[in-house]
Motif scaffolding. Structure first.
Motif, PDB file in Angstrom:
ATOM      1  N   PRO A  16       0.848  -1.192   0.000  1.00 48.70           N
ATOM      2  CA  PRO A  16       0.000   0.000   0.000  1.00 48.70           C
ATOM      3  C   PRO A  16       0.887   1.247   0.000  1.00 48.70           C
ATOM      4  CG  PRO A  16      -0.495  -1.426   1.887  1.00 48.70           C
ATOM      5  CD  PRO A  16       0.714  -1.976   1.234  1.00 48.70           C
ATOM      6  N   LYS A  17       0.430   2.298  -0.670  1.00 47.96           N
ATOM      7  CA  LYS A  17       1.272   3.481  -0.805  1.00 47.96           C
ATOM      8  C   LYS A  17       0.682   4.695  -0.082  1.00 47.96           C
ATOM      9  CE  LYS A  17       3.494   1.628  -4.558  1.00 47.96           C
ATOM     10  NZ  LYS A  17       2.663   0.414  -4.614  1.00 47.96           N
ATOM     11  N   ALA A  18       1.549   5.632   0.159  1.00 44.37           N
ATOM     12  CA  ALA A  18       1.107   6.923   0.662  1.00 44.37           C
ATOM     13  C   ALA A  18       1.846   8.005  -0.128  1.00 44.37           C
ATOM     14  CB  ALA A  18       1.411   7.059   2.149  1.00 44.37           C
ATOM     15  N   ASN A  19       1.294   9.193  -0.129  1.00 45.55           N
ATOM     16  CA  ASN A  19       1.892  10.281  -0.886  1.00 45.55           C
ATOM     17  C   ASN A  19       3.269  10.653  -0.337  1.00 45.55           C
ATOM     18  OD1 ASN A  19       2.599  12.831  -1.847  1.00 45.55           O
ATOM     19  ND2 ASN A  19       0.451  13.287  -2.283  1.00 45.55           N
ATOM     20  N   ALA A  20       4.245  10.715  -1.236  1.00 47.90           N
ATOM     21  CA  ALA A  20       5.608  11.024  -0.807  1.00 47.90           C
ATOM     22  C   ALA A  20       5.730  12.461  -0.316  1.00 47.90           C
ATOM     23  CB  ALA A  20       6.579  10.784  -1.952  1.00 47.90           C
ATOM     24  N   GLU A  21       4.868  13.336  -0.831  1.00 49.53           N
ATOM     25  CA  GLU A  21       4.949  14.738  -0.401  1.00 49.53           C
ATOM     26  C   GLU A  21       4.498  14.875   1.044  1.00 49.53           C
ATOM     27  OE1 GLU A  21       2.685  16.541  -3.437  1.00 49.53           O
ATOM     28  OE2 GLU A  21       4.381  16.561  -4.824  1.00 49.53           O
ATOM     29  N   LEU A  22       3.453  14.145   1.387  1.00 47.58           N
ATOM     30  CA  LEU A  22       3.002  14.146   2.773  1.00 47.58           C
ATOM     31  C   LEU A  22       4.104  13.593   3.664  1.00 47.58           C
ATOM     32  CD1 LEU A  22       0.685  14.533   4.807  1.00 47.58           C
ATOM     33  CD2 LEU A  22      -0.013  12.208   4.326  1.00 47.58           C
ATOM     34  N   PHE A  23       4.775  12.551   3.173  1.00 46.48           N
ATOM     35  CA  PHE A  23       5.881  11.929   3.890  1.00 46.48           C
ATOM     36  C   PHE A  23       7.002  12.946   4.117  1.00 46.48           C
ATOM     37  CE2 PHE A  23       9.829   9.288   3.567  1.00 46.48           C
ATOM     38  CZ  PHE A  23       9.631   8.464   4.668  1.00 46.48           C
ATOM     39  N   LEU A  25       6.848  16.260   3.962  1.00 47.04           N
ATOM     40  CA  LEU A  25       6.435  17.389   4.794  1.00 47.04           C
ATOM     41  C   LEU A  25       6.319  16.966   6.260  1.00 47.04           C
ATOM     42  CD1 LEU A  25       3.766  18.985   2.447  1.00 47.04           C
ATOM     43  CD2 LEU A  25       5.987  19.925   3.013  1.00 47.04           C
ATOM     44  N   THR A  26       5.877  15.736   6.486  1.00 45.50           N
ATOM     45  CA  THR A  26       5.770  15.244   7.852  1.00 45.50           C
ATOM     46  C   THR A  26       7.157  15.135   8.486  1.00 45.50           C
ATOM     47  OG1 THR A  26       3.807  13.990   7.271  1.00 45.50           O
ATOM     48  CG2 THR A  26       4.904  13.385   9.310  1.00 45.50           C
ATOM     49  N   PHE A  91      10.256   0.007   0.691  1.00 49.46           N
ATOM     50  CA  PHE A  91       9.749   1.025   1.606  1.00 49.46           C
ATOM     51  C   PHE A  91       9.643   2.403   0.973  1.00 49.46           C
ATOM     52  CE2 PHE A  91      11.067  -2.033   4.916  1.00 49.46           C
ATOM     53  CZ  PHE A  91       9.871  -2.093   5.603  1.00 49.46           C
ATOM     54  N   LEU A  92      10.576   2.733   0.085  1.00 42.81           N
ATOM     55  CA  LEU A  92      10.602   4.101  -0.421  1.00 42.81           C
ATOM     56  C   LEU A  92      10.396   4.190  -1.929  1.00 42.81           C
ATOM     57  CD1 LEU A  92      13.672   5.144   1.694  1.00 42.81           C
ATOM     58  CD2 LEU A  92      11.325   5.852   2.090  1.00 42.81           C
ATOM     59  N   LEU A 115      12.815  11.944   1.550  1.00 44.38           N
ATOM     60  CA  LEU A 115      12.798  12.770   2.756  1.00 44.38           C
ATOM     61  C   LEU A 115      13.060  14.235   2.448  1.00 44.38           C
ATOM     62  CD1 LEU A 115      14.672  10.767   5.536  1.00 44.38           C
ATOM     63  CD2 LEU A 115      12.236  11.145   5.300  1.00 44.38           C
ATOM     64  N   LEU A 117      12.523  16.055  -0.332  1.00 44.12           N
ATOM     65  CA  LEU A 117      11.852  16.475  -1.561  1.00 44.12           C
ATOM     66  C   LEU A 117      11.821  17.990  -1.748  1.00 44.12           C
ATOM     67  CD1 LEU A 117      10.559  14.695  -3.662  1.00 44.12           C
ATOM     68  CD2 LEU A 117       8.378  14.941  -2.507  1.00 44.12           C
TER      69      LEU A 117
ATOM     70  N   THR B  21       5.041  10.040  -7.275  1.00 41.01           N
ATOM     71  CA  THR B  21       5.827  10.290  -6.080  1.00 41.01           C
ATOM     72  C   THR B  21       5.122   9.647  -4.897  1.00 41.01           C
ATOM     73  OG1 THR B  21       4.686  12.368  -5.917  1.00 41.01           O
ATOM     74  CG2 THR B  21       6.907  12.438  -6.797  1.00 41.01           C
ATOM     75  N   VAL B  23       5.598   6.764  -1.493  1.00 40.20           N
ATOM     76  CA  VAL B  23       6.413   5.890  -0.671  1.00 40.20           C
ATOM     77  C   VAL B  23       5.459   4.840  -0.114  1.00 40.20           C
ATOM     78  CG1 VAL B  23       8.096   7.638  -0.013  1.00 40.20           C
ATOM     79  CG2 VAL B  23       6.075   7.304   1.381  1.00 40.20           C
ATOM     80  N   SER B  24       5.999   3.812   0.520  1.00 38.66           N
ATOM     81  CA  SER B  24       5.084   2.806   1.023  1.00 38.66           C
ATOM     82  C   SER B  24       4.343   3.368   2.232  1.00 38.66           C
ATOM     83  CB  SER B  24       5.819   1.524   1.391  1.00 38.66           C
ATOM     84  OG  SER B  24       6.178   1.547   2.738  1.00 38.66           O
ATOM     85  N   MET B  25       3.105   2.905   2.396  1.00 36.65           N
ATOM     86  CA  MET B  25       2.300   3.441   3.479  1.00 36.65           C
ATOM     87  C   MET B  25       2.936   3.120   4.830  1.00 36.65           C
ATOM     88  SD  MET B  25      -1.587   2.647   4.475  1.00 36.65           S
ATOM     89  CE  MET B  25      -2.504   3.137   3.046  1.00 36.65           C
ATOM     90  N   SER B  27       6.102   3.087   5.532  1.00 34.34           N
ATOM     91  CA  SER B  27       7.138   4.076   5.819  1.00 34.34           C
ATOM     92  C   SER B  27       6.518   5.300   6.469  1.00 34.34           C
ATOM     93  CB  SER B  27       7.853   4.522   4.547  1.00 34.34           C
ATOM     94  OG  SER B  27       8.394   3.438   3.883  1.00 34.34           O
ATOM     95  N   PHE B  28       5.400   5.734   5.891  1.00 32.56           N
ATOM     96  CA  PHE B  28       4.738   6.892   6.474  1.00 32.56           C
ATOM     97  C   PHE B  28       4.285   6.583   7.896  1.00 32.56           C
ATOM     98  CE2 PHE B  28       0.953   9.246   7.620  1.00 32.56           C
ATOM     99  CZ  PHE B  28       1.445  10.536   7.529  1.00 32.56           C
ATOM    100  N   TYR B 141      -3.152  15.583  13.779  1.00 32.78           N
ATOM    101  CA  TYR B 141      -2.215  16.086  12.770  1.00 32.78           C
ATOM    102  C   TYR B 141      -2.960  16.527  11.513  1.00 32.78           C
ATOM    103  CZ  TYR B 141       1.858  15.835   9.626  1.00 32.78           C
ATOM    104  OH  TYR B 141       2.848  16.110   8.723  1.00 32.78           O
ATOM    105  N   PHE B 179      -4.348   1.084  -3.749  1.00 32.01           N
ATOM    106  CA  PHE B 179      -3.266   1.534  -2.887  1.00 32.01           C
ATOM    107  C   PHE B 179      -3.537   1.293  -1.414  1.00 32.01           C
ATOM    108  CE2 PHE B 179      -2.581   4.419  -6.564  1.00 32.01           C
ATOM    109  CZ  PHE B 179      -1.440   3.764  -6.988  1.00 32.01           C
TER     110      PHE B 179
END
Lengths: 185, 210
Positions: A16-23, A25-26, A91-92, A115, A117, B21, B23-25, B27-28, B141, B179
């Motif tokens: 499953p993925k998450a937005n790298a920009e959110l990553f 910025l976090t 992971f990335l 990290l 970006l 763009t 990353v894996s969830m 990682s977040f 958050y 996703f």
């Protein structure tokens, strides 16, 4: 394509993925917080960020071993290959080159760094190792695999280099089993 | 000779397409859990922890607004309250979490309060709140991000996150999208973000109707 690379690619497609920009910025929010709390003492900041990475590392290695189905690594070279080609990919989602220097040291080279970006370091923050989190993660993860390592950024675009390079030196290979204190008489 | 990397200001702001763009969830999740722990070690109360998570998110919200404004090709700015809320619950949500928020509602009791509802908020995906932590919502958050975006756009608001127990049959879990297949049991709580606008914002908005 090596086994580690194709395995990494497959895992990346699956997770499953998450937005790298959110990553990014976090992480930025976290770094800002640490910098503020450490009164801008950059050595302390680096140390703290590395510790945060370490605590991620000792946990994410479990997820990696559970999901990746990677073959048993017999040498450090194989471990390095799996770390760079499979784990970083999973992971990335980034592509990492692994360079062996000696039987006990290797480097990870990569271009894209999720990290940093949006990051540019101000002149008076050049001592800040922004992405030192990776070093902590690698140190934590390898420690769970019985490698005590020293890990540092040798090159970083944030400091004017053209690529990222993380150098990993193995200090000690720990033996399996309980420590001496716990051995039976 | 060493090639100088492009100055960060000269680099294009890549538009984020799904899969581009990412990353894996997990990682977040690891990173976010560290952020929560970091704050948790420095506070004495649950509400203070939420405040600190909100303040972390606030800066992210401001930056997201700027980023999305640069990327939008319409070069327009939302000046109406409803449009700004729509912008948050669709555009901002989509770019951050890959899907729009599940609903946007207006409070019946208070004219200055709106609610954004998300059934599967990313920040609490892998979090279970211990019972002695009471009403802690780790989605604070996200409420900080909302507050940041809205304040940046000129709608100052107080945004708080609340975990609300799902009612029977309220949210039939849709088939997991590509996703988000996390293999987790279905959620029993949804996140409600309560947006309370400042009086002057409502006054201004009412003035535009005339």
């Amino acid at each position: 394509m090596s086994k580690a690379t194709s395995n990494g690619q497959q895992l990346w497609n699956k997770v499953p993925k998450a937005n790298a920009e959110l990553f990014a910025l976090t992480y930025g929010a976290l770094v800002t917080e640490v910098v503020r709390d450490a009164d801008e003492n950059l050595a302390t900041v680096n140390e703290k960020l590395e510790k945060i990475g370490y605590s991620i590392g000792i946990r994410c290695v479990d997820e990696f071993l559970a999901k990746s189905n990677s073959p048993y690594c017999k040498t450090l070279a194989e471990t390095a290959e799996v770390l760079g080609k499979t784990a970083f990919r999973m992971f990335l989602g980034i592509v990492v080159d692994v360079v062996q220097h000696s039987p006990s040291s290797f480097s990870l080279n990569f271009q894209d760094n999720p990290l940093s970006l949006f990051v540019e370091l101000p002149e008076n923050y050049k001592e800040l190792e922004y992405s030192i989190l990776y070093c902590g993660v690698i140190r934590g993860a390898l420690e769970m695999l019985n490698y005590k390592v020293d890990c540092q950024f040798v090159k970083s675009p944030l400091k004017g280099d053209d690529t990222h390079e993380i150098k990993v030196d193995v200090k000690q290979v720990m033996s399996d089993g309980a420590g001496e204190d716990y051995q039976e008489e | 000779m060493n090639r100088q990397p492009a100055n960060i200001l000269d680099r294009p702001l890549r538009a984020s397409r799904a899969g581009d763009t990412m990353v894996s969830m997990s990682s977040f999740a690891y990173l976010y859990s560290e952020l929560v722990q970091y704050h948790q070690n420095r506070v004495d109360s649950i509400s203070e922890l939420e405040r600190r998570l909100e303040s972390s998110g606030y800066g992210v919200g401001l930056k997201m607004l700027e980023l999305l404004a640069y990327r939008s090709r319409e070069y327009k700015r939302e000046i109406r309250l409803m449009n700004a809320l729509q912008f948050v619950s669709t555009t901002v949500w989509k770019s951050l979490f890959g899907k729009p928020a599940d609903s946007l509602e207006r409070s019946i009791d208070h004219a200055d309060e709106y609610m954004i509802v998300d059934y599967e908020p990313l920040t609490s995906t892998f979090v279970s709140v211990p019972s002695d932590f009471g009403q802690l919502s780790v989605d604070a958050y996200m409420s900080g991000i909302i507050a940041g975006v809205l304040s940046g756009a000129g709608f100052s608001a107080r945004v708080t996150a609340h975990s609300v127990q799902l009612e029977e049959g309220e949210h039939s879990t849709a088939p997991p999208s590509q996703f988000n297949s996390t293999n987790l049991p279905p959620r029993t709580e949804k996140a409600v973000f309560l947006v309370k606008f400042s009086p002057e914002v409502l006054e201004r908005d009412a003035g535009m109707d005339r």
